[in-house]
Design an enzyme around this catalytic site. Structure first.
Site, PDB file in Angstrom:
ATOM      1  CB  SER A  56      -0.939  -0.061   1.215  1.00  0.00           C
ATOM      2  OG  SER A  56      -1.930   0.908   1.142  1.00  0.00           O
ATOM      3  CG  ASP A 107      -6.567  -3.829  -3.116  1.00  0.00           C
ATOM      4  OD1 ASP A 107      -7.364  -2.889  -2.919  1.00  0.00           O
ATOM      5  OD2 ASP A 107      -5.360  -3.772  -2.829  1.00  0.00           O
ATOM      6  CG  HIS A 162      -5.825  -2.199   0.424  1.00  0.00           C
ATOM      7  ND1 HIS A 162      -4.871  -2.275  -0.560  1.00  0.00           N
ATOM      8  CD2 HIS A 162      -5.341  -1.322   1.341  1.00  0.00           C
ATOM      9  CE1 HIS A 162      -3.857  -1.473  -0.256  1.00  0.00           C
ATOM     10  NE2 HIS A 162      -4.114  -0.896   0.888  1.00  0.00           N
TER      11      HIS A 162
END
Lengths: 376, 200
Positions: free
Chosen positions: A150, A315, A348
């Site tokens: 991320s 995601d 995610h």
């Protein structure tokens, strides 16, 4: 397997750090932890860059806190994909964070009070600069790999651009080269929840003895929705009710409401509102092509690292398409790159979860990196 | 799984012979990365594979070859025009759904294409059909009900396809086992390897 005992350490820097915004931090501290042993030629160091809510406690437990397990303990440790028997692994807390590194909750030496809103807005580039100084301090000239998920993946990418000679491999997981409008929009709503909380006091709530809990909780609830997939939520909660009948009021009725509020409360109890604001702005600002008229192909021309890019099918906050946006300029520039799209239901959050294909990809890639460092 | 290569296939040598040292190659349907690794070691190519199966992705990574996880039938939009000297489709063409579109993509992304495929007109296959069964062999190891092969063809078929699509065949190598077949190739050859480019 022996439990890894982690020890948090503090590095103090007296050389001023000039941020991209022009702001200067005259003196700062960074919390970090290390696992494994640095080899003789210092070629086996791995840097773990954390995401929005992460910190330096990546793996293991503290001797005096046997329940405080690192946030990526399933991935990092002896015999794990990021193998501390082979690598010297460094975790740290970014500047602006709220886990001991200099941030909004720290005392501003100029005023003698907590920084609060005086803490300058920070960028991914600034973070990488501070991380490079930490690397200098630890005597690491070049990293075997820089790994992040991320927002952490963005830092890993930035390393390959800011310090091409110091970055042998980049593992960018569930990341993006830059945020889309939709993604910035989510961040802005989260920020607005905090900024409009009457207890925020323009960022200087510490002096008022309050915490903008409502805003922080809302921000986290929104964020949490975007970290999960539609399917994962449906599987876990569906339309389950806490009570058998509708109550026809605004109290918690659906299990998902209860879960989100619990997650929001838990987060608001320990996380700093100013840190949340800074982290989301750093996400929004990041764009390696900012100085090359938006052209990512040109931006990645100067990288020298080998890349592993990983995304997760469900995601939607950092979708596989965003990872492909990382892969394309790497292909354009003839860089070594592999890309794996992991089938996972967890959205995610998948990057933090155990998944056979994901872990096999990480393990096999890093086994080859270990061989380059002299580990057979 | 570490660094184990599939048994060297006879078409590998034929393909490698056409590739000059240092070329850039894209291997579509690269499996466990054996061909790419072979080409890296013998021809010092700079290359990437494209593969869809999870286990193959892991094997490619273990084999130290670049691999992009992608469905070939979804196109090659990640790759720019004329990006590669060679685009290889080794023993994969017959298992793709949009074969015609894929060959066009091969010639968009690569300056030359190389394909290898099992020749359905090989005499043993013909014999099987003559006696009333779908052929099953080392080149075609599947039963009719579990085969991934949906677009099988013969040498004649492929060559007329090229003619119809303005594709110029530059070289052809026909083999059975490791033996090169020069006489009656469409009857006696079990595997065909072609090198081609867009006709000018």
């Amino acid at each position: 397997m022996d439990t890894l005992i982690a020890t948090a350490q503090r590095a103090i820097f007296d050389t001023p750090l000039v941020f991209r915004s022009g702001a200067v931090l005259p003196r700062y501290e960074m919390m970090y932890e290390t696992y494994g042993t640095l080899n003789a030629d210092k070629s086996n160091a791995i840097l773990i860059c954390h995401a929005l809510s992460g910190h330096h406690h990546v793996a293991g437990k503290y001797a005096d806190q046997p329940k405080n397990t690192g946030w990526w303990d399933n991935m990092v440790g002896a015999g794990k994909p990021i193998d501390t028997d082979k690598f010297f692994v460094i975790g740290f807390n970014n500047l602006g964070g709220c886990h001991g590194s200099t941030g909004p909750v720290s005392i501003n030496p100029e005023t003698g009070r907590q920084y609060g809103s005086d803490f300058p807005l920070i960028t991914v580039q600034d973070w990488v600069e501070s991380q490079a100084r930490l690397a200098d301090r630890l005597g690491i000239q070049q990293f075997a790999a820089i790994i992040g998920g991320s927002l952490g993946g963005m830092q890993a990418l930035q390393w390959s651009l800011a310090y091409p000679e110091r970055t042998r491999h980049v593992l960018a997981i569930a990341a993006a080269p830059r945020l889309t409008a939709q993604n910035i929009a989510f961040n802005d709503v989260a920020r607005n929840a905090i900024l409009t909380d009457p207890d925020f006091h323009g960022g200087n709530f510490y002096q008022h003895g309050v915490v903008p809990t409502r805003g922080l909780r809302l921000a986290r609830m929104l964020g949490h929705i975007t970290y999960l997939s539609d399917d994962a939520m449906a599987d876990k909660f569906g339309r389950l009710l806490r009570n058998a009948e509708f109550k026809y009021n605004y109290e918690i009725e659906f299990e998902i409401e209860s879960y989100l509020r619990y997650q929001g409360d838990k987060f608001a109890a320990y996380f700093d509102a100013n840190t949340y604001l800074l982290m989301t702005k750093a996400l929004d600002y990041f764009d390696p092509a900012h100085d090359s008229e938006g052209d990512l192909n040109r931006a990645f021309a100067r990288a020298k690292a080998n890349f592993l890019v990983i995304s997760f099918t469900t995601d939607w906050r950092f979708s596989p398409e965003r990872s492909r946006e990382i892969v394309r300029p790497l292909l354009h520039n003839h860089h070594n790159v592999s890309y794996a799209e992991i089938t996972s239901a967890q959205g995610h959050d998948s990057f933090l979860m155990e998944n056979a294909h994901y872990f096999a990809v990480m393990r096999n890639y890093l086994d080859n990196v270990a061989k380059e460092c002299g580990h057979e | 799984m570490n660094n184990r290569l599939t048994t060297d296939r006879p078409d590998f040598a034929a393909i490698a012979a056409w590739i000059p040292p240092g070329a850039s190659v894209l291997d579509l349907g690269c499996g466990d990365g054996s061909l790419l690794r072979f080409l890296q070691e013998t021809r010092q190519v700079r290359g990437y594979g494209v593969e869809i199966r999870d286990l193959d992705i892991v094997s490619c990574i273990a084999n130290g070859v670049n691999v992009i996880q992608n469905d070939l039938d979804a196109g090659l939009s990640d790759f720019e025009d004329n990006r590669f000297d060679f685009v290889i489709v080794s023993q994969t063409l017959q298992a793709t759904l949009h074969t015609e579109a894929l060959i066009q993509e091969v010639l968009r992304v690569g300056r030359q294409g190389i394909v290898s495929f099992p020749n359905f007109a090989y005499w043993k296959n013909r014999l099987n059909v003559l006696f009333g069964n779908m052929p099953v062999s080392s080149e075609l190891p599947y039963q009719w009900f579990d085969t991934p092969n949906v677009h099988l063809c013969t040498l004649n078929d492929f060559e007329s396809f090229c003619q119809d699509h303005h594709i110029a065949v530059l070289e052809r190598q026909v083999i059975t086992g490791t033996k090169q077949i020069n006489m009656l190739p469409n009857l006696l050859g079990s595997t065909a390897v072609y090198r081609f480019q867009r006709a000018v």
